[in-house]
Design a protein around this motif. Structure first.
Motif, PDB file in Angstrom:
ATOM      1  N   TYR A  18      91.111   1.006 -52.844  1.00  0.00           N
ATOM      2  CA  TYR A  18      92.321   1.129 -53.676  1.00  0.00           C
ATOM      3  C   TYR A  18      92.214   2.514 -54.297  1.00  0.00           C
ATOM      4  N   LYS A  21      98.037   4.809 -57.411  1.00  0.00           N
ATOM      5  CA  LYS A  21      98.902   3.725 -57.905  1.00  0.00           C
ATOM      6  C   LYS A  21     100.370   4.058 -57.673  1.00  0.00           C
ATOM      7  N   ARG A  90      91.655  -2.414 -74.446  1.00  0.00           N
ATOM      8  CA  ARG A  90      92.055  -2.918 -73.131  1.00  0.00           C
ATOM      9  C   ARG A  90      92.064  -4.451 -73.127  1.00  0.00           C
ATOM     10  N   SER A 157      93.025  -4.616 -64.675  1.00  0.00           N
ATOM     11  CA  SER A 157      92.376  -3.557 -63.899  1.00  0.00           C
ATOM     12  C   SER A 157      92.673  -3.892 -62.444  1.00  0.00           C
ATOM     13  N   GLY A 158      93.173  -2.927 -61.697  1.00  0.00           N
ATOM     14  CA  GLY A 158      93.606  -3.208 -60.323  1.00  0.00           C
ATOM     15  C   GLY A 158      92.572  -3.995 -59.535  1.00  0.00           C
ATOM     16  N   SER A 159      91.354  -3.460 -59.457  1.00  0.00           N
ATOM     17  CA  SER A 159      90.341  -4.073 -58.597  1.00  0.00           C
ATOM     18  C   SER A 159      89.901  -5.457 -59.097  1.00  0.00           C
ATOM     19  N   ARG A 162      90.607  -8.663 -57.049  1.00  0.00           N
ATOM     20  CA  ARG A 162      89.780  -9.018 -55.885  1.00  0.00           C
ATOM     21  C   ARG A 162      88.542  -9.803 -56.294  1.00  0.00           C
ATOM     22  N   HIS A 213      93.003   8.015 -59.518  1.00  0.00           N
ATOM     23  CA  HIS A 213      94.169   7.302 -58.974  1.00  0.00           C
ATOM     24  C   HIS A 213      95.431   8.140 -59.168  1.00  0.00           C
TER      25      HIS A 213
HETATM   26  C1  DP6 Z   1      87.107   3.664 -56.276  1.00  0.00           C
HETATM   27  O1  DP6 Z   1      90.331  -0.888 -60.383  1.00  0.00           O
HETATM   28  O2  DP6 Z   1      88.783   0.642 -61.665  1.00  0.00           O
HETATM   29  O3  DP6 Z   1      86.500   1.521 -57.078  1.00  0.00           O
HETATM   30  O4  DP6 Z   1      93.297  -0.194 -61.895  1.00  0.00           O
HETATM   31  O5  DP6 Z   1      92.784   1.843 -63.229  1.00  0.00           O
HETATM   32  O6  DP6 Z   1      91.411  -0.231 -63.550  1.00  0.00           O
HETATM   33  P1  DP6 Z   1      92.226   0.604 -62.595  1.00  0.00           P
HETATM   34  O7  DP6 Z   1      91.237   1.168 -61.468  1.00  0.00           O
HETATM   35  P2  DP6 Z   1      89.978   0.489 -60.802  1.00  0.00           P
HETATM   36  O8  DP6 Z   1      89.800   1.420 -59.500  1.00  0.00           O
HETATM   37  C2  DP6 Z   1      88.809   1.185 -58.552  1.00  0.00           C
HETATM   38  C3  DP6 Z   1      88.695   2.334 -57.608  1.00  0.00           C
HETATM   39  C4  DP6 Z   1      87.585   2.263 -56.585  1.00  0.00           C
HETATM   40  C5  DP6 Z   1      88.090   1.661 -55.268  1.00  0.00           C
HETATM   41  C6  DP6 Z   1      88.281   0.158 -55.221  1.00  0.00           C
HETATM   42  O9  DP6 Z   1      87.611  -0.587 -55.950  1.00  0.00           O
HETATM   43  O10 DP6 Z   1      89.094  -0.278 -54.375  1.00  0.00           O
END
Ligand code: DP6
Length: 356
Positions: A18, A21, A90, A157-159, A162, A213
Motif C-alpha cells: 500500500y 492514498k 489518533r 490506519s490503512g494497513s 489487513r 504516501h
Molecule cells: C510501507 O498503513 O502505516 O508499510 O494509512 O497513513 O496509517 P497510514 O499508513 P500505513 O502505511 C503502511 C505502508 C507500508 C506498506 C504496507 O503496509 O502496505
C-alpha cells in the motif's frame, strides 16, 4: 455506566505494498495490497468506556508484554505510562468514529501493550488500530461484520484493515469507502513460510510513511507501477494459493524495490532543504539485500521485502529458517561489536477478543 473489552491483533507484512492514498482523509489506497499477519508481533488493547471520565486517557505499557492486559492494574501499575501525544490524538479520533456509530459521547480509558519493541521497523499502527477497533466495537456492543470492522480499522490506519482477518490477506482499492475492505486469501496454516525480520537499527525513521504516501504520485515511475499492479496482484494471489515459493519470492522482491524506487524518486523536501528522494535504507540494509542474492545463488530459498524503514524481512520456507538465521548471525558478526536482532514470524492469526 461503563463498558469494557480487550482485543489482540497482529502486525502484518505487505507482500504487495500500500503506497499512496487516493483519499487521505478516508485512507482510501491508490492500489490494492496483499499481506501476511506476523505471529510474533502483536498488540493487546483494552478499552473501558466510562461515563465519569472527562476525556479519553491513553496508557502505554512499557516493558515485556503481558499475556493479557487483565494482569495490569490501572492506573497504579508502574509499567503504564499515560500519553497525550500524537498517538493519543489518533486513538481519540478513531474512538470518535466508533462513538458516533454507537451514538454515545462516553470517554474511555485505553491501555495498550506491544509484544515487539518500538522502533523495530514493524509498524505498531496496524496491530494497534486493529486491536483498538475490535475492542472498542465490542465494548460499545456494535454488531459489525468482519468486513465492516476492516473498513473501520482502515480509517484509523490503512494497513490496520489487513490485521483483522487471519493469515494471508488482501485489501481492495475502491472508490467508495465501504468497498475498500480486507478479506482473507488463505488461513495461516495454508502455507508454513517464515518471515525473519532483521532489525538493524532502533532509531526512529526520519520520514513518516504518511509523508511517503502523500508524495508517491510525484515519482516519475509511479504511473508505471500502477500499470503493472493488476498483473502483480494476480500473480501474487496465485503464488500464495498454489504455495509457489519461487514465483512468490520473485514478485515479493521486485515489488519491494518498486516501492522503494518510488520513494527514492519522490519530490521530498524538509526544513527548507531539497532532497533527491526519501531514503529509508541504512548501509546494513543494502548489505543484507546483497547477501540475499548470494545466499540464493548458493541454493538457499530466500527473498526479501522492506517497508518504510531499514528493517529487512527475509522470507523462506519454514524448514530453512534455522539455516537462514545462522547465515544472518554470521553476517552480523562479520563486523566487531555489531548486533542485529531477529524476530521470527509464521503466518499469524486475525484480531480476536481476549477474556479478562
Ligand atoms: C510501507 O498503513 O502505516 O508499510 O494509512 O497513513 O496509517 P497510514 O499508513 P500505513 O502505511 C503502511 C505502508 C507500508 C506498506 C504496507 O503496509 O502496505
Amino acid at each position: 455506566m461503563s463498558a469494557s473489552a480487550t482485543a489482540k491483533a497482529h502486525a502484518n507484512l505487505a507482500f504487495i505494498k500500500y503506497w499512496g492514498k487516493a483519499d487521505p482523509s478516508l485512507n482510501l489506497p491508490l492500489n490494492g495490497s496483499i499481506s501476511m499477519n506476523l505471529s510474533a508481533a502483536s498488540t493487546i488493547t483494552s478499552v473501558s468506556f466510562d461515563e465519569s471520565l472527562p476525556s479519553d486517557q491513553v496508557y502505554i505499557h512499557r516493558g515485556p508484554a503481558p499475556e493479557s492486559l487483565g494482569q495490569l492494574v490501572l492506573p497504579l501499575d508502574d509499567s503504564l505510562e499515560q500519553t497525550a501525544g500524537a498517538f493519543a490524538q489518533r486513538v481519540t479520533k478513531h474512538l470518535d468514529r466508533l462513538r458516533s456509530l454507537a451514538h454515545t459521547r462516553m470517554r474511555a480509558r485505553i491501555v495498550t501493550a506491544n509484544s515487539f519493541p518500538a522502533g523495530a521497523g514493524i509498524a505498531s499502527s496496524a496491530s494497534g488500530l486493529a486491536a483498538l477497533t475490535l475492542a472498542a466495537a465490542a465494548a460499545l456492543k456494535l454488531s459489525l461484520s468482519e468486513r465492516e470492522l476492516t473498513v473501520l480499522a482502515r480509517r484509523g490506519s490503512g494497513s490496520a484493515c489487513r490485521s483483522i482477518p487471519a493469515g494471508f490477506v488482501e485489501w481492495y482499492a475502491a472508490v467508495r469507502s465501504e468497498d475498500s475492505y480486507a478479506a482473507q486469501l488463505a488461513p495461516p496454516e495454508h502455507w508454513p513460510i517464515v518471515d525473519l525480520a532483521v532489525i538493524v537499527s532502533h532509531a526512529s525513521k526520519k520520514v513518516a510513511s504518511s509523508e511517503g504516501h502523500e508524495l508517491a504520485a510525484t515519482s516519475p515511475f509511479w504511473k508505471t507501477r500502477q500499470l503493472e499492479l493488476p498483473d502483480k496482484l494476480k500473480a501474487m494471489r496465485r503464488a500464495i494459493l498454489e504455495c509457489d515459493f519461487t514465483s512468490f519470492g520473485q514478485i515479493l522482491e521486485s515489488e519491494a524495490l518498486a516501492m522503494h524506487a518510488i520513494a527514492l524518486t519522490s519530490a521530498y523536501s524538509a526544513d527548507n532543504s531539497w532532497y533527491s528522494g526519501i531514503y529509508y535504507w541504512l548501509p546494513e540494509t543494502l548489505e543484507l539485500l546483497l547477501a540475499v542474492q548470494e545466499w540464493r545463488a548458493a541454493g538457499l530459498p530466500v527473498y526479501f521485502t522492506l517497508d518504510a524503514g531499514p528493517t529487512v524481512h527475509l522470507l523462506c520456507p519454514a524448514e530453512y529458517a534455522d539455516t537462514l538465521g545462522d547465515a544472518v548471525h554470521s553476517l552480523a558478526s562479520s563486523v566487531e561489536g555489531r548486533r542485529w536482532e531477529l524476530l521470527r514470524n509464521m503466518p499469524g492469526p486475525g484480531a480476536s477478543l481476549v477474556d479478562r
